[in-house]
Design a protein around this motif. Structure first.
Motif, PDB file in Angstrom:
ATOM      1  N   CYS A 387      45.719  37.903  25.519  1.00 49.12           N
ATOM      2  CA  CYS A 387      46.164  39.224  25.052  1.00 49.12           C
ATOM      3  C   CYS A 387      45.741  40.312  26.036  1.00 49.12           C
ATOM      4  CB  CYS A 387      45.537  39.529  23.694  1.00 49.12           C
ATOM      5  SG  CYS A 387      45.910  38.317  22.435  1.00 49.12           S
ATOM      6  N   ALA A 388      46.407  41.444  25.926  1.00 45.97           N
ATOM      7  CA  ALA A 388      46.027  42.586  26.750  1.00 45.97           C
ATOM      8  C   ALA A 388      44.572  42.942  26.454  1.00 45.97           C
ATOM      9  CB  ALA A 388      46.934  43.773  26.443  1.00 45.97           C
ATOM     10  N   GLY A 389      43.772  43.055  27.500  1.00 40.55           N
ATOM     11  CA  GLY A 389      42.381  43.452  27.324  1.00 40.55           C
ATOM     12  C   GLY A 389      41.472  42.351  26.809  1.00 40.55           C
ATOM     13  N   CYS A 390      41.938  41.115  26.788  1.00 42.61           N
ATOM     14  CA  CYS A 390      41.106  39.996  26.286  1.00 42.61           C
ATOM     15  C   CYS A 390      39.866  39.827  27.159  1.00 42.61           C
ATOM     16  CB  CYS A 390      41.936  38.714  26.297  1.00 42.61           C
ATOM     17  SG  CYS A 390      40.964  37.234  25.974  1.00 42.61           S
ATOM     18  N   SER A 391      38.712  39.626  26.527  1.00 40.98           N
ATOM     19  CA  SER A 391      37.478  39.482  27.309  1.00 40.98           C
ATOM     20  C   SER A 391      37.509  38.228  28.183  1.00 40.98           C
ATOM     21  CB  SER A 391      36.262  39.456  26.376  1.00 40.98           C
ATOM     22  OG  SER A 391      36.374  38.400  25.449  1.00 40.98           O
ATOM     23  N   HIS A 392      38.287  37.231  27.793  1.00 43.17           N
ATOM     24  CA  HIS A 392      38.355  36.018  28.623  1.00 43.17           C
ATOM     25  C   HIS A 392      38.952  36.330  30.003  1.00 43.17           C
ATOM     26  CE1 HIS A 392      37.211  34.091  25.015  1.00 43.17           C
ATOM     27  NE2 HIS A 392      38.388  33.690  24.567  1.00 43.17           N
ATOM     28  N   LEU A 393      39.796  37.371  30.080  1.00 42.87           N
ATOM     29  CA  LEU A 393      40.365  37.752  31.387  1.00 42.87           C
ATOM     30  C   LEU A 393      39.246  38.204  32.319  1.00 42.87           C
ATOM     31  CD1 LEU A 393      43.475  39.790  30.148  1.00 42.87           C
ATOM     32  CD2 LEU A 393      43.543  37.598  31.376  1.00 42.87           C
ATOM     33  N   GLY A 394      38.305  38.971  31.768  1.00 39.77           N
ATOM     34  CA  GLY A 394      37.169  39.424  32.573  1.00 39.77           C
ATOM     35  C   GLY A 394      36.300  38.248  32.996  1.00 39.77           C
ATOM     36  N   SER A 395      36.041  37.338  32.045  1.00 40.98           N
ATOM     37  CA  SER A 395      35.193  36.176  32.355  1.00 40.98           C
ATOM     38  C   SER A 395      35.819  35.354  33.478  1.00 40.98           C
ATOM     39  CB  SER A 395      35.032  35.297  31.118  1.00 40.98           C
ATOM     40  OG  SER A 395      34.401  36.015  30.092  1.00 40.98           O
ATOM     41  N   TRP A 397      38.016  36.315  35.701  1.00 41.85           N
ATOM     42  CA  TRP A 397      38.044  37.050  36.969  1.00 41.85           C
ATOM     43  C   TRP A 397      36.684  36.914  37.671  1.00 41.85           C
ATOM     44  CZ3 TRP A 397      41.813  39.364  39.774  1.00 41.85           C
ATOM     45  CH2 TRP A 397      41.398  40.099  40.881  1.00 41.85           C
ATOM     46  N   ALA A 398      35.612  37.124  36.894  1.00 41.38           N
ATOM     47  CA  ALA A 398      34.266  37.056  37.465  1.00 41.38           C
ATOM     48  C   ALA A 398      33.969  35.645  37.973  1.00 41.38           C
ATOM     49  CB  ALA A 398      33.243  37.470  36.409  1.00 41.38           C
ATOM     50  N   LEU A 399      34.380  34.642  37.224  1.00 43.41           N
ATOM     51  CA  LEU A 399      34.143  33.256  37.647  1.00 43.41           C
ATOM     52  C   LEU A 399      34.890  32.961  38.949  1.00 43.41           C
ATOM     53  CD1 LEU A 399      33.090  30.367  37.198  1.00 43.41           C
ATOM     54  CD2 LEU A 399      35.074  29.955  35.712  1.00 43.41           C
ATOM     55  N   ARG A 400      36.131  33.438  38.991  1.00 43.25           N
ATOM     56  CA  ARG A 400      36.951  33.204  40.184  1.00 43.25           C
ATOM     57  C   ARG A 400      36.294  33.858  41.411  1.00 43.25           C
ATOM     58  NH1 ARG A 400      42.683  35.952  40.495  1.00 43.25           N
ATOM     59  NH2 ARG A 400      42.974  35.709  42.735  1.00 43.25           N
ATOM     60  N   SER A 445      45.488  33.108  39.532  1.00 43.57           N
ATOM     61  CA  SER A 445      45.548  33.780  38.238  1.00 43.57           C
ATOM     62  C   SER A 445      44.577  33.084  37.294  1.00 43.57           C
ATOM     63  CB  SER A 445      46.953  33.716  37.648  1.00 43.57           C
ATOM     64  OG  SER A 445      47.107  32.514  36.918  1.00 43.57           O
ATOM     65  N   PRO A 446      44.221  33.752  36.189  1.00 39.98           N
ATOM     66  CA  PRO A 446      43.303  33.086  35.242  1.00 39.98           C
ATOM     67  C   PRO A 446      43.937  31.837  34.649  1.00 39.98           C
ATOM     68  CG  PRO A 446      44.217  35.094  34.291  1.00 39.98           C
ATOM     69  CD  PRO A 446      44.601  35.090  35.733  1.00 39.98           C
ATOM     70  N   TYR A 447      45.238  31.751  34.738  1.00 36.40           N
ATOM     71  CA  TYR A 447      45.922  30.622  34.093  1.00 36.40           C
ATOM     72  C   TYR A 447      45.893  29.351  34.937  1.00 36.40           C
ATOM     73  CZ  TYR A 447      47.230  34.587  31.332  1.00 36.40           C
ATOM     74  OH  TYR A 447      47.156  35.730  30.574  1.00 36.40           O
ATOM     75  N   GLU A 448      45.197  29.434  36.086  1.00 39.08           N
ATOM     76  CA  GLU A 448      45.105  28.262  36.973  1.00 39.08           C
ATOM     77  C   GLU A 448      43.666  27.829  37.183  1.00 39.08           C
ATOM     78  OE1 GLU A 448      46.830  30.004  40.454  1.00 39.08           O
ATOM     79  OE2 GLU A 448      48.846  29.356  39.918  1.00 39.08           O
ATOM     80  N   ILE A 449      42.739  28.400  36.410  1.00 44.80           N
ATOM     81  CA  ILE A 449      41.327  28.209  36.781  1.00 44.80           C
ATOM     82  C   ILE A 449      40.708  26.938  36.193  1.00 44.80           C
ATOM     83  CG2 ILE A 449      40.225  29.570  34.919  1.00 44.80           C
ATOM     84  CD1 ILE A 449      38.548  30.858  37.287  1.00 44.80           C
ATOM     85  N   LEU A 450      41.233  26.454  35.077  1.00 43.88           N
ATOM     86  CA  LEU A 450      40.619  25.267  34.452  1.00 43.88           C
ATOM     87  C   LEU A 450      41.196  23.987  35.043  1.00 43.88           C
ATOM     88  CD1 LEU A 450      40.494  26.298  30.681  1.00 43.88           C
ATOM     89  CD2 LEU A 450      38.743  26.577  32.453  1.00 43.88           C
ATOM     90  N   ASP A 451      40.303  23.067  35.373  1.00 46.35           N
ATOM     91  CA  ASP A 451      40.740  21.833  36.037  1.00 46.35           C
ATOM     92  C   ASP A 451      40.830  20.638  35.102  1.00 46.35           C
ATOM     93  OD1 ASP A 451      40.752  23.172  38.526  1.00 46.35           O
ATOM     94  OD2 ASP A 451      38.574  23.004  38.602  1.00 46.35           O
ATOM     95  N   THR A 452      40.032  20.644  34.032  1.00 52.20           N
ATOM     96  CA  THR A 452      40.101  19.534  33.070  1.00 52.20           C
ATOM     97  C   THR A 452      40.110  20.137  31.672  1.00 52.20           C
ATOM     98  OG1 THR A 452      37.724  19.300  32.668  1.00 52.20           O
ATOM     99  CG2 THR A 452      38.606  18.116  34.574  1.00 52.20           C
ATOM    100  N   ASN A 453      40.610  19.419  30.707  1.00 52.97           N
ATOM    101  CA  ASN A 453      40.527  19.843  29.305  1.00 52.97           C
ATOM    102  C   ASN A 453      41.023  18.733  28.393  1.00 52.97           C
ATOM    103  OD1 ASN A 453      39.932  21.443  27.159  1.00 52.97           O
ATOM    104  ND2 ASN A 453      41.484  22.993  27.526  1.00 52.97           N
ATOM    105  N   TYR A 454      40.196  18.325  27.473  1.00 51.14           N
ATOM    106  CA  TYR A 454      40.620  17.309  26.500  1.00 51.14           C
ATOM    107  C   TYR A 454      40.396  17.769  25.059  1.00 51.14           C
ATOM    108  CZ  TYR A 454      40.715  13.967  30.417  1.00 51.14           C
ATOM    109  OH  TYR A 454      40.981  13.329  31.583  1.00 51.14           O
ATOM    110  N   VAL A 455      39.133  17.809  24.664  1.00 49.92           N
ATOM    111  CA  VAL A 455      38.824  18.023  23.244  1.00 49.92           C
ATOM    112  C   VAL A 455      37.683  19.015  23.081  1.00 49.92           C
ATOM    113  CG1 VAL A 455      39.521  15.699  22.571  1.00 49.92           C
ATOM    114  CG2 VAL A 455      37.154  16.119  23.248  1.00 49.92           C
TER     115      VAL A 455
END
Ligand code: TPP
Length: 656
Positions: A387-395, A397-400, A445-455
Motif C-alpha cells: 500500500c501507499a506509505g506501507c512501512s515494509h517499503l521503508g524496510s 529500501w533500507a535492506l536493499r 524494486s522491493p518486489y524483487e528482494i526476497l529470494d526464497t519463501n515457503y511457509v
C-alpha cells in the motif's frame, strides 16, 4: 452481521459461507472458539469475535493454529463445546495435536473447520485437507452450499459429542467466500454450561495417551467409535441417494462439486443415479454399493484430490469389480487433479462419461461470455502491490541499500505476510533463468528482494541451514512480520541463538496481522473480543531467547534503518533488527491524511526514477516528459519518497 444473532427460526437470510458456519456454531450453543487467521477461513472468527460477548462465548485469535487447537481441546475436556478454525496450511501447523487427540477422543463437541483453497487464490498450495481427516480417522463433513455449511456445523457439534470424537468440516473458498440463502434455526437459550473434569471419564486415563493401558488400546477405542460413525453415515441426512431406474450412469459427488453436478444434469437433461455425499469420511458403504450396483459406469466428482474416488475404488473392487469408474484418477481421468472445478468443467466431464452430444452454446451461455468480455474491457489490468506509505517499503529500501554496499550473492529468505510481495517480481523484468551455481541479480524494486519463501516461520530456519553449512557467498538474511514472529519463529530464533548461526533476522513490525484482514496479535495490545492486553515486546523476547545483537529502528527513518541493518550484518553470529511502523491502513482508518502535501518539484526532477524504485503506488512517472509525480488520492505523506530522492526534488513545495 445482525442476522448472525437474529432469533427468528425459519427466517431466510443471505449469508457468506463463513458467516453461515458462525451462525451454525451459535445455534449449536458454542462455548469457545480459538483460531489463527488464514484466508479463506478468517471471517468465522471475526464474526464470532464481534458477537462473542453478547452471545456469551469466548473467542480468541491464538498465536498459531497448534495453540488454537490445544485451547479448543482443553475446553472440550471440561465439557464445553468448542470450535477451531484455520486455512488448509494451518492444519499442518496443528497436525501433532490433530493426529493424537482422536486417541481417546473428546467430551464436549469439538469441531475442526478447515477452509481449503482450490486454485490457490490466497494460498501457497491447493492442499486438500480431507485426506487428513481420513488419516486421523475422524468423521469429515463437506458442505455443498451455505445452508449446508450452517446445518452441518450444528450437526457436526452434536455428532462430535455423541461419538466422543473431534469432527472435521472441510470448506473451500467458493463456499466460505460466496454468499447464499440460509434458513435460520433456533438459537438455544443460553444457560451456564455445567463444566466438570474426570480424569478417568469412561476410560482409564482418558485424557492421557500414555496412561495405562496405553496408546494401542485408545487406538482400538477410536476404531470402535469410527464404526459408530460408519453406521451414522448410512442415515446421515447429508448423504442422499436417488436412483433412476432408466439411468445407466451413476454419479457420486461431494461438497461444492455436488452443486455443480446438479446444475450440469439439469442443463444437459442427462438421467443419472445420484449419490450426494455430505459426509465424505467414513463413507456410507451400503449407499455407495447400491449406487455402484445400479449403474453401468460411475463418475466421481469432488473438489481437490481424488479422496472420495480412492475410497470408492477400494469398495468397488469388492462389491462391483470391473465397473468403470471415472474421475481424476490416472486411467479414466475426465477431470484434472489440480486447479478448481467449475460448472463448465463438471458439465464437460458429464458429457464425456454419459456419452451425450455436447450442448450447443445456448443463449444464456452467450450472454454470460458477452458480459464477461464487457467486464474485462472495464477492468484496468494491475498487479498486487504494497500500500501507499506501507512501512515494509521503508524496510525493504533500507535492506536493499545495506546489501548493495556489500559484494556477494546475498540471500534474503522471505516469509508469509504482506511483505511476501517482496518476492512477487511484479515490476516484471523478463527473467532468463540460468544454470550458474551462484549469480548476483540486481534488485530494482522491493518486489524483487526476497529470494526464497515457503511457509510461515520458514525463512529464519532456511537462513540457519545456509549459514551453518558454511555458505560464504554473501550475507544471509531472513525477514518476517510480527504475527509471523509470534506464530512460528520463536523456537527458530532460540535455535539460531543457541547454535550461534551467522544470520541477520529482520522483524517487520507493523502491529497487526495485516495480510489476513488486520486481526490483532500479541504486539497489538488488544484481543479478538476487544479487551486490552499487555503488548508483547519483540526486542525483549529476542534478548530472552539469547540474541545479544538486537537493534530497533523506525522503518520510516531510512538512514537509521539502514545503519541498524548494517550493524547487524557486520555482527558475527545471530542478530535481530526490529523495523517498526504501524500498518498504514490502520493508521489511515484512525487518522486519515485528507489533504496530502507531498509533491514533486518538476524543475528539479531529472527523471532518474529512484523514487519509482521505492515501489510505492502513490509515486507515478510520466514517461512522456520523464518526470515523477505524486498520486494525491493515495499519498499519506509518509515521507519515504522524500528521503529516497537524490535530488531533493520531493517535498511539500513541488508542483507534480
Ligand atoms: C500456517 C498458516 N497460517 C495462516 C496463514 C495465513 N496468513 C498469511 S500471512 C499471515 C500473517 C501475516 O501477518 P504478519 O506476519 O504480521 O505480516 P503483515 O501481513 O502484517 O505484514 C497469515 C496469518 C498462512 N499463510 N499459513
Amino acid at each position: 452481521m445482525q442476522e448472525i444473532l437474529m432469533d427468528r427460526p425459519g427466517h431466510r437470510v443471505l449469508l457468506m459461507g463463513n458467516e453461515a458456519i458462525a451462525r451454525g456454531a451459535l445455534e449449536a450453543g458454542l462455548d469457545l472458539m480459538a483460531a489463527y487467521p488464514g484466508t479463506p477461513s478468517s471471517e468465522i472468527g471475526e464474526v464470532l469475535a464481534r458477537v462473542g460477548k453478547e452471545a456469551g462465548l469466548y473467542v480468541e485469535w491464538s498465536i498459531n493454529e497448534k495453540v488454537a487447537f490445544d485451547v479448543a481441546v482443553g475446553a472440550s475436556l471440561v465439557g464445553a463445546r468448542s470450535l477451531v478454525a484455520m486455512k488448509n496450511a494451518g492444519l499442518n501447523v496443528a497436525m501433532d495435536t490433530f493426529m493424537t487427540v482422536p486417541y481417546g477422543g473428546v467430551k464436549g463437541g469439538l469441531l475442526v473447520v478447515v477452509a481449503d483453497d482450490p486454485d490457490a487464490h490466497y494460498s501457497s498450495s491447493e492442499q486438500d485437507t480431507r485426506p487428513a481427516a481420513v488419516y486421523a480417522e475422524i468423521p469429515c463433513f463437506e458442505p455443498a452450499d451455505q445452508q449446508e455449511a450452517k446445518d452441518m456445523t450444528v450437526a457436526a457439534l452434536a455428532l462430535s459429542e455423541q461419538l466422543e470424537l473431534p469432527v472435521f468440516l472441510r470448506s473451500v473458498s467458493r463456499i466460505s467466500h460466496a454468499s447464499g440463502d440460509v434458513t435460520l434455526g433456533e438459537l438455544p437459550k443460553r444457560a451456564e454450561r455445567k463444566l466438570g473434569f474426570n480424569k478417568h471419564w469412561k476410560l482409564p486415563y482418558r485424557w492421557n495417551v500414555y496412561g495405562p493401558p496405553g496408546a494401542v488400546s485408545k487406538h482400538r477405542w477410536l476404531h470402535e467409535h469410527l464404526d459408530m460413525a460408519r453406521e451414522y453415515a448410512e442415515r446421515c441426512p447429508f448423504n442422499r441417494l436417488t436412483l433412476d431406474p432408466g439411468a445407466e450412469l451413476g454419479i457420486i459427488a461431494s461438497g461444492v462439486a455436488a452443486s455443480y453436478v446438479r446444475e450440469a444434469l439439469a442443463y444437459l437433461g442427462v438421467r443419472a443415479n445420484l449419490l450426494i455425499l455430505g459426509l465424505v469420511h467414513p463413507l456410507p458403504d451400503r449407499l455407495v454399493t447400491e449406487l455402484l450396483r445400479a449403474s453401468r459406469r460411475v463418475l466421481v466428482v469432488e473438489e481437490g484430490d481424488p479422496a472420495v474416488e480412492t475410497q470408492i475404488r477400494c469398495l468397488a473392487q469388492e462389491v462391483a469389480p470391473g465397473l468403470p469408474i471415472y474421475g481424476k484418477y490416472r486411467r479414466n481421468a475426465v477431470l484434472l487433479p489440480y486447479g478448481e472445478l467449475n460448472p463448465a468443467r463438471v458439465r464437460d466431464a458429464v458429457v464425456r462419461v454419459a456419452d451425450v452430444a455436447p450442448p450447443k452454446a445456448a443463449g444464456a451461455e452467450d450472454g454470460r461470455s458477452a458480459a464477461k468480455a464487457r467486464a474485462a474491457a472495464l477492468v484496468v489490468p494491475r498487479s498486487s502491490s504494497l500500500c501507499a506509505g506501507c512501512s515494509h517499503l521503508g524496510s525493504y529500501w533500507a535492506l536493499r541499500q545495506a546489501l548493495q554496499r556489500r559484494n556477494g550473492v546475498h540471500i534474503v529468505n522471505g516469509d508469509i505476510g504482506c511483505y511476501e510481495q517482496g518476492g512477487y517480481g511484479i515490476f516484471s523484468r523478463q527473467i532468463e533463468a540460468g544454470p550458474e551455481d551462484s549469480r548476483r541479480w540486481p534488485v530494482q524494486s522491493p518486489y524483487e528482494i526476497l529470494d526464497t519463501n515457503y511457509v510461515m516461520g520458514g525463512g529464519i530456519g532456511l537462513a540457519q541451514g545456509q549459514a551453518q553449512v558454511g555458505y560464504k557467498g554473501g550475507k544471509v538474511v531472513a525477514v518476517a512480520g510480527d504475527s509471523t514472529f509470534a506464530h512460528a519463529t520463536l523456537p527458530a530464533v532460540l535455535n539460531a541463538a543457541y547454535h550461534r548461526a551467522d544470520i541477520t533476522f529482520l522483524v517487520l513490525a507493523n502491529n497487526w496481522t495485516a495480510m489476513t484482514g488486520h486481526q490483532p496479535n500479541p504486539t497489538t495490545g488488544v484481543t479478538a473480543m476487544g479487551d486490552q492486553a499487555p503488548v508483547f515486546d519483540i526486542e525483549q523476547a529476542a534478548r530472552a531467547l539469547g540474541i545479544t545483537d538486537v537493534h530497533t529502528a523506525s522503518a520510516y527513518d531510512l538512514e537509521a534503518a539502514r545503519q541498524a541493518i548494517e550493524k547487524a550484518l557486520d555482527h558475527e553470529g545471530p542478530s535481530v533488527v526490529i523495523l517498526t511502523g504501524e500498518c498504514q491502513l490502520q493508521v489511515q482508518r484512525r487518522t486519515p491524511v485528507k489533504d496530502p502535501k507531498t509533491r514533486v518539484d518538476r524543475e528539479r526532477c531529472n527523471g532518474c526514477r529512484m523514487c519509482v524504485q521505492l515501489g510505492c503506488p502513490a509515486v507515478t512517472f510520466d514517461a512522456g516528459v520523464k518526470k515523477a509525480g505524486i498520486d494525491t488520492t493515495l499519498c499519506v505523506d509518509c515521507g519515504l519518497c522524500v528521503q529516497v530522492c537524490p535530488r531533493k526534488a520531493i517535498g511539500t513545495g513541488g508542483n507534480g
